[in-house]
Every structure is written in structure tokens, then in C-alpha cells.
Design a protein around this motif. Structure first.
Motif, PDB file in Angstrom:
ATOM      1  N   HIS A   1     -13.373   4.275  -2.360  1.00  0.00           N
ATOM      2  CA  HIS A   1     -13.387   2.992  -1.668  1.00  0.00           C
ATOM      3  C   HIS A   1     -12.936   3.137  -0.216  1.00  0.00           C
ATOM      4  O   HIS A   1     -12.038   3.920   0.085  1.00  0.00           O
TER       5      HIS A   1
ATOM      6  N   TYR B   1      -2.606  10.176  -2.280  1.00  0.00           N
ATOM      7  CA  TYR B   1      -3.484   8.996  -2.197  1.00  0.00           C
ATOM      8  C   TYR B   1      -4.897   9.271  -2.703  1.00  0.00           C
ATOM      9  O   TYR B   1      -5.477   8.456  -3.414  1.00  0.00           O
TER      10      TYR B   1
ATOM     11  N   ASN C   1       0.836  -1.194   0.000  1.00  0.00           N
ATOM     12  CA  ASN C   1       0.000   0.000   0.000  1.00  0.00           C
ATOM     13  C   ASN C   1       0.879   1.256   0.000  1.00  0.00           C
ATOM     14  O   ASN C   1       1.772   1.390   0.851  1.00  0.00           O
TER      15      ASN C   1
ATOM     16  N   ASN D   1     -10.891   2.077   2.875  1.00  0.00           N
ATOM     17  CA  ASN D   1      -9.595   1.426   3.072  1.00  0.00           C
ATOM     18  C   ASN D   1      -9.304   1.451   4.568  1.00  0.00           C
ATOM     19  O   ASN D   1      -9.094   2.515   5.141  1.00  0.00           O
TER      20      ASN D   1
END
Length: 214
Positions: free
Chosen positions: A166, A116, A80, A168
Motif C-alpha cells: 500500500h 515496517y 503510525n 503510505n
């Protein structure tokens, strides 16, 4: 081995003490001996002026963004990218180039968010500017924005997916830990806020009200 090297690069990126170096090289001033003694954006604005403060802000944000994008640059998909951003934040807070005494991690955390989730960064940045305008206090804006990011990491994927598509769990966990850490780093600011003695930037309604009183 490549991943380990990139982790080191991310930490070293974060360790670059932008405010300290700019103060020393261009102004012959050690920020650690002036103002709040912090090397971050706010103290740079206060001690060195708006131009220097803006440059330091951009550089500190860029550290987090570049670090978070390192796995993309090197085509690494097995880990990640947030972990690289975390390394930059650790570097910014505990920089090897400044005796492990760094900033409060706000700008570099924002940079990680930009790398991100750019849309989330935009929302957080707009909220940051709005709160500064209303209060004229960077500390209040920093703390409230981090709280919003933590809460938003759970809410936005379900209700406003264009901000964060999404959910996470790692992102949410990092956001919560950073929120707690940043609140802790601002503990002196919180005391001054409660006492009504917190420093204000020369911008916004809070500054105007204070100026009228004086």
C-alpha cells in the motif's frame, strides 16, 4: 502517556552507541579517534574488524526495527509505527549517551524499513550488497539505496505490491527526508568520490581494481 513513554524508549534505543561501546569495552578503542571518527558500521569494520563491524551493523539495524515494532508489542493502533522508527533514527544520529554526536543513520533507517516493510527491506539490502560488490564503496551503496527506497515508495505499491502493498504518504515523506539527510551526512564522502579518493572496503570489484593498480 503510554505513547509518550514509548517515544522516549524509541529515542533511547536509537541512542545506544553500539560501535562506541563495543570499541571501548572489548577493544579499548574509541572509534571517534580512529578512522573517519564515525561510530557506525563502516568505521567499525575498518578499525575493529569484520566481526565487530557485523555485530554493530546488526545492533544498529535492530534499534530501528524494535523501535518501529514498539506499538505492535504494546497493542497501539492509534499512531503510525513509523514515528517510533523516526525517534530511533534521531536517537542514533543525536545520541544522548554520546554527547549527541552519532552515526549517519543508514543502518537504523534500514531497521525501520525492516520493521515496517520486510520485503522492501530485503530488496533494498540485496541492492545494497550488489552496489558494494560493484563499487566497494559503502557510501555509494547507502546513498543509492535510499534514493531507491524513496522512488520505490511511490512505484512499488502500484506495480510490485508484494514489495510494498500500500502507498503510505507518511512513509514516502520520511523516505525522501531521510534520503536528503543521508546525502547531507555523506557530503565529505561525495567529495572524495568525485576526487577518486573515497575509502573502499576490502570486498568487490572496486577493491580488486584498486589493488591491481597498486
Amino acid at each position: 502517556m503510554k505513547i509518550i513513554l514509548l517515544f522516549i524508549v524509541a529515542y533511547l534505543l536509537g541512542s545506544i552507541p553500539s560501535g562506541l561501546w563495543i570499541g571501548k569495552f572489548f577493544f579499548h578503542i574509541d572509534l571517534r579517534k580512529h578512522g573517519s571518527g564515525n561510530m557506525g558500521t563502516t568505521n567499525t569494520f575498518r578499525v575493529l574488524g569484520k566481526k565487530a563491524g557485523f555485530v554493530v551493523f546488526i545492533l544498529d539495524v535492530a534499534k530501528g526495527t524494535i523501535a518501529t515494532l514498539l506499538p505492535t508489542f504494546f497493542h497501539i493502533t492509534t499512531i503510525n509505527p513509523l514515528w517510533f522508527g523516526v525517534c530511533a533514527i534521531i536517537g542514533h544520529t543525536f545520541p544522548i549517551f554520546a554527547h549527541f554526536k552519532g552515526g549517519k543513520a543508514v543502518a537504523t533507517s534500514a531497521g525501520m524499513l525492516l520493521g515496517y516493510a520486510p520485503h522492501f527491506f530485503l530488496v533494498a539490502f540485496l541492492l545494497f550488497i550488489t552496489i558494494i560488490y560493484l563499487t566497494s564503496m559503502v557510501s555509494v551503496a547507502s546513498i543509492l539505496c535510499m534514493i531507491m527506497v524513496s522512488i520505490g515508495s511511490f512505484i512499488f505499491p502500484k506495480y510490485v505490491p508484494w514489495i510494498l502493498p500500500h502507498f503510505n504518504s507518511l512513509f514516502s515523506t520520511i523516505a525522501i527526508v531521510l534520503t536528503i539527510f543521508i546525502i547531507y551526512r555523506h557530503r565529505d564522502n561525495i567529495k572524495r568520490i568525485m576526487n577518486g579518493t573515497e575509502n573502499k572496503v576490502s570486498f568487490g570489484l572496486g577493491y580488486k581494481k584498486e589493488k591491481k593498480k597498486s
